[in-house]
Scaffold this active site. Structure first.
Site, PDB file in Angstrom:
ATOM      1  N   TYR A  49      -1.467 -12.486  -5.766  1.00 25.50           N
ATOM      2  CA  TYR A  49      -2.108 -11.161  -5.731  1.00 25.50           C
ATOM      3  C   TYR A  49      -3.518 -11.218  -6.321  1.00 25.50           C
ATOM      4  O   TYR A  49      -3.756 -11.850  -7.349  1.00 25.50           O
ATOM      5  CB  TYR A  49      -1.258 -10.125  -6.473  1.00 25.50           C
ATOM      6  N   SER A 204       5.772  -1.555   0.432  1.00 25.86           N
ATOM      7  CA  SER A 204       5.017  -0.600   1.276  1.00 25.86           C
ATOM      8  C   SER A 204       5.865   0.611   1.642  1.00 25.86           C
ATOM      9  O   SER A 204       6.039   0.940   2.830  1.00 25.86           O
ATOM     10  CB  SER A 204       4.460  -1.282   2.533  1.00 25.86           C
ATOM     11  N   PRO A 205       6.373   1.333   0.628  1.00 25.01           N
ATOM     12  CA  PRO A 205       7.257   2.473   0.895  1.00 25.01           C
ATOM     13  C   PRO A 205       6.550   3.624   1.615  1.00 25.01           C
ATOM     14  O   PRO A 205       7.209   4.463   2.217  1.00 25.01           O
ATOM     15  CB  PRO A 205       7.727   2.899  -0.505  1.00 25.01           C
ATOM     16  N   GLY A 208       2.042   1.300   3.387  1.00 26.32           N
ATOM     17  CA  GLY A 208       0.763   0.781   2.911  1.00 26.32           C
ATOM     18  C   GLY A 208      -0.281   1.895   2.792  1.00 26.32           C
ATOM     19  O   GLY A 208      -1.481   1.618   2.783  1.00 26.32           O
ATOM     20  N   GLY A 209       0.186   3.139   2.686  1.00 28.78           N
ATOM     21  CA  GLY A 209      -0.722   4.299   2.562  1.00 28.78           C
ATOM     22  C   GLY A 209      -1.007   4.953   3.904  1.00 28.78           C
ATOM     23  O   GLY A 209      -1.519   6.076   3.960  1.00 28.78           O
ATOM     24  N   PHE A 212      -0.508   8.605   4.797  1.00 27.94           N
ATOM     25  CA  PHE A 212      -1.424   9.661   4.359  1.00 27.94           C
ATOM     26  C   PHE A 212      -2.876   9.419   4.760  1.00 27.94           C
ATOM     27  O   PHE A 212      -3.733  10.240   4.477  1.00 27.94           O
ATOM     28  CB  PHE A 212      -1.307   9.828   2.837  1.00 27.94           C
ATOM     29  N   THR A 213      -3.130   8.288   5.401  1.00 28.31           N
ATOM     30  CA  THR A 213      -4.533   7.995   5.728  1.00 28.31           C
ATOM     31  C   THR A 213      -4.780   7.834   7.226  1.00 28.31           C
ATOM     32  O   THR A 213      -5.927   7.774   7.656  1.00 28.31           O
ATOM     33  CB  THR A 213      -4.975   6.679   5.035  1.00 28.31           C
TER      34      THR A 213
HETATM   35  N1  LIG Z   1       7.102  -8.877  -0.833  1.00 29.54           N
HETATM   36  C1  LIG Z   1       6.056  -8.676  -0.049  1.00 29.54           C
HETATM   37  O1  LIG Z   1       5.812  -9.417   0.920  1.00 29.54           O
HETATM   38  C2  LIG Z   1       5.153  -7.517  -0.342  1.00 29.54           C
HETATM   39  C3  LIG Z   1       4.178  -7.132   0.604  1.00 29.54           C
HETATM   40  C4  LIG Z   1       3.374  -6.041   0.298  1.00 29.54           C
HETATM   41  C5  LIG Z   1       3.533  -5.360  -0.903  1.00 29.54           C
HETATM   42  N2  LIG Z   1       4.472  -5.778  -1.815  1.00 29.54           N
HETATM   43  C6  LIG Z   1       4.674  -5.066  -3.093  1.00 29.54           C
HETATM   44  O2  LIG Z   1       4.909  -3.696  -2.798  1.00 29.54           O
HETATM   45  C7  LIG Z   1       4.001  -2.896  -3.546  1.00 29.54           C
HETATM   46  C8  LIG Z   1       3.745  -1.616  -2.788  1.00 29.54           C
HETATM   47  O3  LIG Z   1       3.154  -1.890  -1.517  1.00 29.54           O
HETATM   48  P1  LIG Z   1       1.968  -0.960  -1.001  1.00 29.54           P
HETATM   49  O4  LIG Z   1       0.848  -1.004  -1.976  1.00 29.54           O
HETATM   50  O5  LIG Z   1       1.676  -1.317   0.405  1.00 29.54           O
HETATM   51  O6  LIG Z   1       2.700   0.487  -1.130  1.00 29.54           O
HETATM   52  P2  LIG Z   1       2.429   1.887  -0.424  1.00 29.54           P
HETATM   53  O7  LIG Z   1       2.888   2.929  -1.405  1.00 29.54           O
HETATM   54  O8  LIG Z   1       3.050   1.902   0.920  1.00 29.54           O
HETATM   55  O9  LIG Z   1       0.859   1.990  -0.251  1.00 29.54           O
HETATM   56  C9  LIG Z   1       0.038   2.188  -1.366  1.00 29.54           C
HETATM   57  C10 LIG Z   1      -1.325   2.605  -0.876  1.00 29.54           C
HETATM   58  O10 LIG Z   1      -1.213   3.931  -0.351  1.00 29.54           O
HETATM   59  C11 LIG Z   1      -2.254   4.721  -0.872  1.00 29.54           C
HETATM   60  N3  LIG Z   1      -1.868   6.141  -0.863  1.00 29.54           N
HETATM   61  C12 LIG Z   1      -2.438   7.084  -0.078  1.00 29.54           C
HETATM   62  N4  LIG Z   1      -1.863   8.281  -0.301  1.00 29.54           N
HETATM   63  C13 LIG Z   1      -0.919   8.084  -1.225  1.00 29.54           C
HETATM   64  C14 LIG Z   1       0.018   8.953  -1.858  1.00 29.54           C
HETATM   65  N5  LIG Z   1       0.103  10.253  -1.593  1.00 29.54           N
HETATM   66  N6  LIG Z   1       0.866   8.426  -2.764  1.00 29.54           N
HETATM   67  C15 LIG Z   1       0.814   7.098  -3.045  1.00 29.54           C
HETATM   68  N7  LIG Z   1      -0.067   6.234  -2.473  1.00 29.54           N
HETATM   69  C16 LIG Z   1      -0.927   6.726  -1.574  1.00 29.54           C
HETATM   70  C17 LIG Z   1      -2.487   4.150  -2.253  1.00 29.54           C
HETATM   71  O11 LIG Z   1      -3.770   4.506  -2.698  1.00 29.54           O
HETATM   72  P3  LIG Z   1      -4.003   5.127  -4.184  1.00 29.54           P
HETATM   73  O12 LIG Z   1      -3.918   3.991  -5.143  1.00 29.54           O
HETATM   74  O13 LIG Z   1      -5.347   5.739  -4.084  1.00 29.54           O
HETATM   75  O14 LIG Z   1      -2.923   6.135  -4.411  1.00 29.54           O
HETATM   76  C18 LIG Z   1      -2.357   2.671  -1.976  1.00 29.54           C
HETATM   77  O15 LIG Z   1      -3.592   2.144  -1.487  1.00 29.54           O
HETATM   78  C19 LIG Z   1       2.788  -3.814  -3.772  1.00 29.54           C
HETATM   79  O16 LIG Z   1       2.013  -3.456  -4.892  1.00 29.54           O
HETATM   80  C20 LIG Z   1       3.466  -5.137  -4.004  1.00 29.54           C
HETATM   81  O17 LIG Z   1       3.909  -5.226  -5.357  1.00 29.54           O
HETATM   82  C21 LIG Z   1       5.284  -6.837  -1.543  1.00 29.54           C
END
Ligand SMILES: NC(=O)c1ccc[n+]([C@@H]2O[C@H](COP(=O)([O-])OP(=O)(O)OC[C@H]3O[C@@H](n4cnc5c(N)ncnc54)[C@H](OP(=O)(O)O)[C@@H]3O)[C@@H](O)[C@H]2O)c1
Length: 294
Positions: A49, A204-205, A208-209, A212-213
């Protein structure tokens, strides 16, 4: 092989995007403390990361706030080798689950995180050249040394999970799922989690955002309309409903948040108090797929 129960909180906080959040070390300490106050005690990392920088930034926060480490669990991953200036020996992006790579990667993670143990280590992607007996033996070495307390996989097929489970205890399978990405519901991955009692972690619940985007996308528009209706009915935000949709699955998933905003983490934890009916759940499924169940 796993001496203690897996100690994950109901939601985990993901650090993948840490370098986008503009937090210096004192602000990161405050962010971790606020997450802990919300009951999020598990923090999800990977060696790669931030181009091999995020673990070290988290480690600086832990060093700056003695006592913090004992209040949280560290999840990290290994097995992806990025072609990156920080790793000049890597000639191309590839996967590596060999004993030499996994042991070296864990030592590097422990050093970066400034800790003596990793609560949960995940194999980040399935290594097509994996030798499962060698990997299980490597994990036994790490467990015996006290460097890693639990093991799991991420992004593996049900067949790969079954192959590894014959040789070692797996504590979780971290996989992608969201109201925009339902592959794990259809390809046997989540069924296997239910069958084995393997509590999945969900990455990415919120797509990945994109939820909302990406307002111009037809699937997003359909899902948002249903989320808005359910959010109004349950008195929570649309993001909370999206998390509640994940939490409704019988595999008892642990969603991994991705936001740097504490308010977004609060919306995630609010989902723990939202009970969606099966019809609510299927309304989101239908909106995502664009058709009703057959
Ligand atoms: N195992 C794997 O292969 C793998 C792959 C990908 C990710 N992951 C893990 O999963 C975690 C989560 O993944 P993700 O970051 O893609 O999660 P996500 O919650 O799907 O996406 C987060 C992104 O959404 C944005 N966003 C826009 N509106 C939002 C709202 N209302 N509430 C929350 N977020 C909002 C966030 O920006 P803001 O910060 O501005 O809110 C952020 O950039 C990662 O940090 C990592 O630890 C694991």
């Amino acid at each position: 092989m796993s001496p203690s129960p897996l100690p994950l909180s109901p939601l985990a906080a993901g650090l993948w995007r840490l370098n986008e959040w503009g937090l210096d070390t004192p602000a990161l300490v405050r962010w971790i403390e606020q997450a802990l106050d919300l009951g999020i005690t598990s923090f999800d990392h990977a060696d790669i990361y931030g181009g091999y920088t995020v673990e070290a930034r988290f480690g600086e926060a832990l060093a700056a706030a003695p006592g913090l480490r004992e209040r949280l669990q560290i999840v990290t991953k290994c097995g992806i080798k990025l072609h990156h200036p920080a790793r000049p020996a890597h000639r191309l992006k590839s996967y590596d689950s060999s004993r030499a790579h996994v042991l070296a990667s864990v030592d590097e993670s422990l050093r970066a995180l400034r800790t003596d143990r990793i609560e949960l280590l995940l194999l980040h992607r399935p290594d097509l050249l994996m030798q499962p007996d060698e990997l299980a033996d490597t994990c036994r070495t790490l467990l015996a040394a006290g460097k890693v307390l639990h093991f799991g996989v991420s992004n593996h097929t049900p067949g790969q999970v079954a192959m590894l489970r014959k040789r070692m205890v797996l504590a979780t399978h971290q996989l992608e799922c969201s109201p925009l990405q339902m592959k794990a519901l259809a390809d046997g991955t989540l069924e296997q989690c239910v069958d084995l009692g393997l509590r999945p972690m969900i990455w990415s619940p919120l797509g990945g955002g994109r939820l909302f985007t990406d307002g111009g996308d037809a699937q997003v528009q359909r899902v948002r309309a249903v989320l808005a209706e359910l959010a109004a009915r349950h008195g929570v935000s649309e993001a909370s409903v999206a998390y509640a949709w994940l939490l409704r699955h019988p595999s008892r998933p642990v969603p991994v948040t991705g936001s740097g905003r504490i308010e977004a983490l609060r919306e995630a934890t609010a989902a723990l108090n939202v009970a969606l009916s099966a019809e609510d759940w299927y309304a989101i499924w239908q909106a995502s797929m664009g058709h009703e169940v057959p």
